[in-house]
Design a protein around this motif. Structure first.
Motif, short mmCIF file in Angstrom:
data_model
loop_
_atom_site.label_atom_id
_atom_site.label_comp_id
_atom_site.label_asym_id
_atom_site.label_seq_id
_atom_site.Cartn_x
_atom_site.Cartn_y
_atom_site.Cartn_z
N ILE A 174 -9.82 0.08 -31.54
CA ILE A 174 -9.07 0.59 -31.43
C ILE A 174 -10.14 1.57 -29.79
O ILE A 174 -10.68 1.66 -29.66
N PHE A 175 -8.90 1.77 -29.46
CA PHE A 175 -8.88 2.36 -27.79
C PHE A 175 -8.64 3.31 -27.22
O PHE A 175 -7.39 3.95 -28.17
N PRO A 176 -9.14 4.28 -26.66
CA PRO A 176 -8.71 5.60 -26.48
C PRO A 176 -7.36 5.36 -25.35
O PRO A 176 -6.79 6.37 -25.10
N PHE A 177 -7.05 4.24 -25.17
CA PHE A 177 -6.34 3.99 -23.61
C PHE A 177 -5.83 2.72 -23.87
O PHE A 177 -6.79 1.88 -24.31
N ALA A 178 -5.01 1.93 -22.83
CA ALA A 178 -4.92 0.69 -22.99
C ALA A 178 -6.22 0.46 -22.02
O ALA A 178 -6.62 0.58 -20.69
N THR A 212 5.27 5.85 -32.57
CA THR A 212 5.84 4.72 -31.84
C THR A 212 5.11 3.66 -32.46
O THR A 212 3.63 3.37 -32.00
N LYS A 213 5.57 3.47 -33.02
CA LYS A 213 5.45 1.70 -34.20
C LYS A 213 5.19 0.73 -32.57
O LYS A 213 5.50 0.50 -31.64
N GLY A 214 3.60 0.48 -33.17
CA GLY A 214 3.02 -0.29 -32.20
C GLY A 214 1.56 0.06 -31.49
O GLY A 214 0.83 -0.88 -30.67
N PHE A 215 1.01 1.23 -32.27
CA PHE A 215 0.12 1.69 -31.22
C PHE A 215 -0.42 2.20 -32.16
O PHE A 215 -1.78 2.00 -32.98
N MET A 216 -0.67 3.32 -32.77
CA MET A 216 -1.36 3.80 -34.10
C MET A 216 -0.78 3.70 -35.70
O MET A 216 -0.52 4.68 -36.67
N VAL A 239 -3.87 6.15 -26.57
CA VAL A 239 -4.64 5.92 -27.94
C VAL A 239 -4.21 4.84 -28.55
O VAL A 239 -2.55 4.37 -28.40
N THR A 240 -4.57 3.62 -28.82
CA THR A 240 -4.11 1.73 -29.16
C THR A 240 -4.82 1.18 -30.44
O THR A 240 -6.04 1.47 -29.80
N TYR A 241 -4.02 0.57 -31.57
CA TYR A 241 -4.91 -0.35 -31.79
C TYR A 241 -4.06 -1.55 -31.71
O TYR A 241 -3.24 -1.80 -30.46
N SER A 242 -5.10 -2.75 -31.23
CA SER A 242 -5.50 -3.80 -30.36
C SER A 242 -4.37 -4.44 -30.97
O SER A 242 -3.79 -5.36 -30.20
N GLU A 243 -4.22 -4.06 -32.09
CA GLU A 243 -3.39 -5.45 -33.86
C GLU A 243 -2.47 -5.41 -34.05
O GLU A 243 -3.32 -4.70 -35.14
N HIS A 269 -9.78 8.07 -37.30
CA HIS A 269 -8.58 7.11 -37.47
C HIS A 269 -8.85 7.45 -39.33
O HIS A 269 -9.79 7.16 -39.81
N THR A 270 -7.76 6.32 -39.58
CA THR A 270 -7.66 5.32 -40.34
C THR A 270 -6.53 4.76 -40.80
O THR A 270 -6.15 4.19 -39.81
N PHE A 271 -7.24 3.69 -41.15
CA PHE A 271 -6.27 2.67 -41.56
C PHE A 271 -5.44 2.32 -42.50
O PHE A 271 -6.51 2.27 -43.49
N THR A 272 -4.26 2.56 -42.57
CA THR A 272 -4.03 2.57 -44.34
C THR A 272 -2.50 2.28 -44.31
O THR A 272 -1.90 2.28 -43.67
N ILE A 273 -2.63 1.32 -45.54
CA ILE A 273 -1.03 0.58 -45.94
C ILE A 273 -0.45 1.31 -47.00
O ILE A 273 -1.10 0.83 -47.61
N HIS A 274 1.38 0.67 -46.55
CA HIS A 274 1.67 1.84 -47.79
C HIS A 274 3.35 1.02 -47.96
O HIS A 274 3.17 0.72 -46.46
#
Length: 234
Positions: free
Chosen positions: A58-62, A223-227, A88-92, A149-154
């Motif tokens: 997880i990055f604060p920016f690209a 925006t899907k693809g970031f958080m 801010v973004t997750y890498s994958e 952050h959290t990583f939440t799957i649902h």
């Protein structure tokens, strides 16, 4: 007292469902970048259960905009086309994992602590042992001042696929120094494992508001693809 516990337990469940449904609707209406899908290749564990491991950051920016970081992490030298590099973004953001498999997530967080408004998500949900490991230390609940952050799957409940709810609080290192661009030099690492059920398509997202706007729920949060992103169980 027993009836009070039942009341508060039911109330907590209702709040959780409301958060998940509202979040799913919010994401459906959000813009979406179109990332590739990371597929996890599995192995067989000692007890015969298939296992896969997925590494996320997880990055604060690209990270591609940070020359010092790219120097030591050249795999992030290329900026994704059309992305907002300040978010801010997750890498994958898009993951594919096998069904009926033990999935271990190892998430390296370069972001500072954030505000988590719903304390329900301080505790791991749906993970093996009901614990997350923060820098190797088992935690049944992460200190709210250390949450980033959290990583939440649902997914919305459906008869067409198995239900899957997994939520892990992601810790930050508040004592880390930072490089000139603001990237943490000593990131915190949170790991946890969960079992997948049958095939299905799910959403993962960060519940802690870390985006733009007054409430922190805009921009990368919507925006899907970031958080947020997809989890495909095959």
């Amino acid at each position: 007292p027993t009836s009070s516990r039942k009341y508060f337990g039911a109330l907590g469940f209702i709040v959780l469902v409301a958060v998940i449904v509202a979040s799913a609707i919010f994401l459906v209406h959000g813009l979406a970048r179109l990332p590739g899908t990371v597929s996890a290749n599995g192995a067989v564990g000692a007890n015969g259960v298939p296992t896969v491991t997925i590494h996320e950051s997880i990055f604060p920016f690209a990270p591609c905009t940070d020359p010092a970081f790219v120097k030591t992490h050249p795999q992030y030298a290329q900026c994704p086309a059309g992305d907002n590099t300040a978010w801010v973004t997750y890498s994958e953001p898009s993951l594919s994992v096998p069904a009926h498999t033990k999935v271990t997530m190892i998430i390296t967080n370069y972001v500072h602590p954030n505000v988590l408004h719903n304390n329900f998500f301080l505790q791991p949900q749906g993970v093996i042992g009901n614990v997350v490991y923060v820098n190797g230390h088992a935690e049944k609940q992460v200190d709210s001042t250390l949450i980033s952050h959290t990583f939440t799957i649902h997914a919305i409940v459906s008869t067409s696929q198995d239900w899957l709810l997994v939520s892990a609080p992601i810790a930050a290192n508040p004592f880390s120094s930072h490089d000139a661009a603001g990237m943490a030099l000593q990131p915190a690492v949170t790991s946890f494992s969960f079992m997948t059920n049958g095939p299905g398509e799910y959403i993962w997202q960060c519940i802690a508001p870390c985006g733009t706007g007054t409430l922190g729920t805009s921009g990368p949060m919507s925006t899907k693809g970031f958080m947020s992103g997809d989890v495909f169980v095959r």
